[in-house]
Design a protein around this motif. Structure first.
Motif, mmCIF file in Angstrom:
data_model
loop_
_atom_site.group_PDB
_atom_site.id
_atom_site.type_symbol
_atom_site.label_atom_id
_atom_site.label_comp_id
_atom_site.label_asym_id
_atom_site.label_seq_id
_atom_site.Cartn_x
_atom_site.Cartn_y
_atom_site.Cartn_z
ATOM 1 N N ALA A 232 64.402 -7.348 -11.045
ATOM 2 C CA ALA A 232 65.733 -7.305 -11.658
ATOM 3 C C ALA A 232 66.197 -8.713 -12.005
ATOM 4 O O ALA A 232 66.893 -8.920 -13.001
ATOM 5 N N GLN A 233 65.769 -9.674 -11.163
ATOM 6 C CA GLN A 233 66.170 -11.056 -11.421
ATOM 7 C C GLN A 233 65.518 -11.575 -12.702
ATOM 8 O O GLN A 233 66.133 -12.317 -13.463
ATOM 9 N N ASN A 234 64.284 -11.197 -12.953
ATOM 10 C CA ASN A 234 63.590 -11.599 -14.176
ATOM 11 C C ASN A 234 64.260 -11.012 -15.414
ATOM 12 O O ASN A 234 64.350 -11.660 -16.451
ATOM 13 N N VAL A 235 64.712 -9.761 -15.308
ATOM 14 C CA VAL A 235 65.384 -9.101 -16.433
ATOM 15 C C VAL A 235 66.708 -9.800 -16.716
ATOM 16 O O VAL A 235 67.065 -10.055 -17.875
ATOM 17 N N ASP A 236 67.477 -10.136 -15.667
ATOM 18 C CA ASP A 236 68.755 -10.839 -15.845
ATOM 19 C C ASP A 236 68.535 -12.211 -16.480
ATOM 20 O O ASP A 236 69.276 -12.624 -17.357
ATOM 21 N N ARG A 237 67.500 -12.889 -16.023
ATOM 22 C CA ARG A 237 67.194 -14.207 -16.567
ATOM 23 C C ARG A 237 66.797 -14.110 -18.035
ATOM 24 O O ARG A 237 67.185 -14.949 -18.856
ATOM 25 N N ALA A 238 66.043 -13.097 -18.389
ATOM 26 C CA ALA A 238 65.643 -12.885 -19.777
ATOM 27 C C ALA A 238 66.866 -12.592 -20.645
ATOM 28 O O ALA A 238 66.963 -13.061 -21.785
ATOM 29 N N ASP A 239 67.832 -11.829 -20.112
ATOM 30 C CA ASP A 239 69.059 -11.537 -20.855
ATOM 31 C C ASP A 239 69.869 -12.817 -21.084
ATOM 32 O O ASP A 239 70.426 -13.021 -22.165
ATOM 33 N N VAL A 240 69.939 -13.674 -20.090
ATOM 34 C CA VAL A 240 70.679 -14.940 -20.213
ATOM 35 C C VAL A 240 70.019 -15.828 -21.265
ATOM 36 O O VAL A 240 70.687 -16.421 -22.114
ATOM 37 N N ILE A 241 68.703 -15.913 -21.203
ATOM 38 C CA ILE A 241 67.967 -16.729 -22.176
ATOM 39 C C ILE A 241 68.147 -16.162 -23.579
ATOM 40 O O ILE A 241 68.355 -16.909 -24.542
ATOM 41 N N ALA A 242 68.092 -14.855 -23.720
ATOM 42 C CA ALA A 242 68.279 -14.224 -25.035
ATOM 43 C C ALA A 242 69.684 -14.503 -25.572
ATOM 44 O O ALA A 242 69.853 -14.799 -26.757
ATOM 45 N N ALA A 243 70.679 -14.444 -24.706
ATOM 46 C CA ALA A 243 72.057 -14.731 -25.131
ATOM 47 C C ALA A 243 72.200 -16.192 -25.561
ATOM 48 O O ALA A 243 72.860 -16.495 -26.564
ATOM 49 N N GLN A 244 71.569 -17.099 -24.817
ATOM 50 C CA GLN A 244 71.634 -18.512 -25.172
ATOM 51 C C GLN A 244 70.921 -18.779 -26.493
ATOM 52 O O GLN A 244 71.394 -19.562 -27.317
ATOM 53 N N LEU A 245 69.787 -18.136 -26.701
ATOM 54 C CA LEU A 245 69.070 -18.285 -27.961
ATOM 55 C C LEU A 245 69.893 -17.744 -29.137
ATOM 56 O O LEU A 245 69.897 -18.330 -30.226
ATOM 57 N N GLU A 246 70.580 -16.656 -28.914
ATOM 58 C CA GLU A 246 71.431 -16.083 -29.963
ATOM 59 C C GLU A 246 72.558 -17.046 -30.318
ATOM 60 O O GLU A 246 72.861 -17.256 -31.488
ATOM 61 N N ARG A 247 73.197 -17.649 -29.296
ATOM 62 C CA ARG A 247 74.267 -18.634 -29.546
ATOM 63 C C ARG A 247 73.728 -19.856 -30.291
ATOM 64 O O ARG A 247 74.357 -20.378 -31.197
ATOM 65 N N LEU A 248 72.520 -20.298 -29.907
ATOM 66 C CA LEU A 248 71.901 -21.440 -30.566
ATOM 67 C C LEU A 248 71.600 -21.113 -32.028
ATOM 68 O O LEU A 248 71.852 -21.931 -32.923
ATOM 69 N N ALA A 249 71.091 -19.928 -32.285
ATOM 70 C CA ALA A 249 70.794 -19.514 -33.656
ATOM 71 C C ALA A 249 72.072 -19.470 -34.490
ATOM 72 O O ALA A 249 72.090 -19.911 -35.651
ATOM 73 N N GLN A 250 73.155 -18.939 -33.926
ATOM 74 C CA GLN A 250 74.422 -18.889 -34.649
ATOM 75 C C GLN A 250 74.957 -20.293 -34.919
ATOM 76 O O GLN A 250 75.474 -20.578 -35.999
ATOM 77 N N TYR A 251 74.825 -21.175 -33.953
ATOM 78 C CA TYR A 251 75.277 -22.553 -34.109
ATOM 79 C C TYR A 251 74.506 -23.264 -35.221
ATOM 80 O O TYR A 251 75.086 -23.930 -36.076
ATOM 81 N N LEU A 252 73.178 -23.101 -35.225
ATOM 82 C CA LEU A 252 72.350 -23.715 -36.262
ATOM 83 C C LEU A 252 72.670 -23.129 -37.630
ATOM 84 O O LEU A 252 72.649 -23.838 -38.638
ATOM 85 N N GLU A 253 72.978 -21.845 -37.674
ATOM 86 C CA GLU A 253 73.343 -21.210 -38.939
ATOM 87 C C GLU A 253 74.667 -21.758 -39.445
ATOM 88 O O GLU A 253 74.838 -22.006 -40.640
#
Length: 101
Positions: free
Chosen positions: A2-23
């Motif tokens: 469950a900890q790996n899934v939560d960590r993957a969700d956090v990383i995915a959210a951060q990547l999404e924010r980074l993509a929006q920022y770069l856009e």
């Protein structure tokens, strides 16, 4: 697990924010422009022409307004100031009449 899934969700959210920022920063357009140096040169040349034209027009308007203000001060015939402005304008007209700038 469950900890790996939560960590993957956090990383995915951060990547999404980074993509929006770069856009928002339009990095893709900048990279595309850097890959076409001729277009970059043409855009910079046009921007330089526009800046130069703007400066020339702006300076002309400011100096014309200053000369008109000086002319009106002379017409008011204020002691001291009027004579000084008249002398400055006489020097400017004499210098321009001789072709020196």
């Amino acid at each position: 697990m469950a900890q790996n899934v939560d960590r993957a969700d956090v990383i995915a959210a951060q990547l999404e924010r980074l993509a929006q920022y770069l856009e928002k920063m339009n990095v893709a357009g900048y990279v595309e422009l850097m890959q076409r140096p001729v277009r970059l040169l043409l855009l910079n040349f046009a921007a330089g022409l526009a800046r130069g034209l703007g400066i020339a027009i702006g300076a002309t308007l400011i100096f014309a307004l200053m000369l008109e203000l000086m002319r009106r001060v002379i017409l008011l015939n204020i002691p001291g100031i009027g004579g000084f402005v008249a002398e400055v304008m006489r020097i400017v007209e004499q210098t321009n009449g001789q072709g020196r700038f």
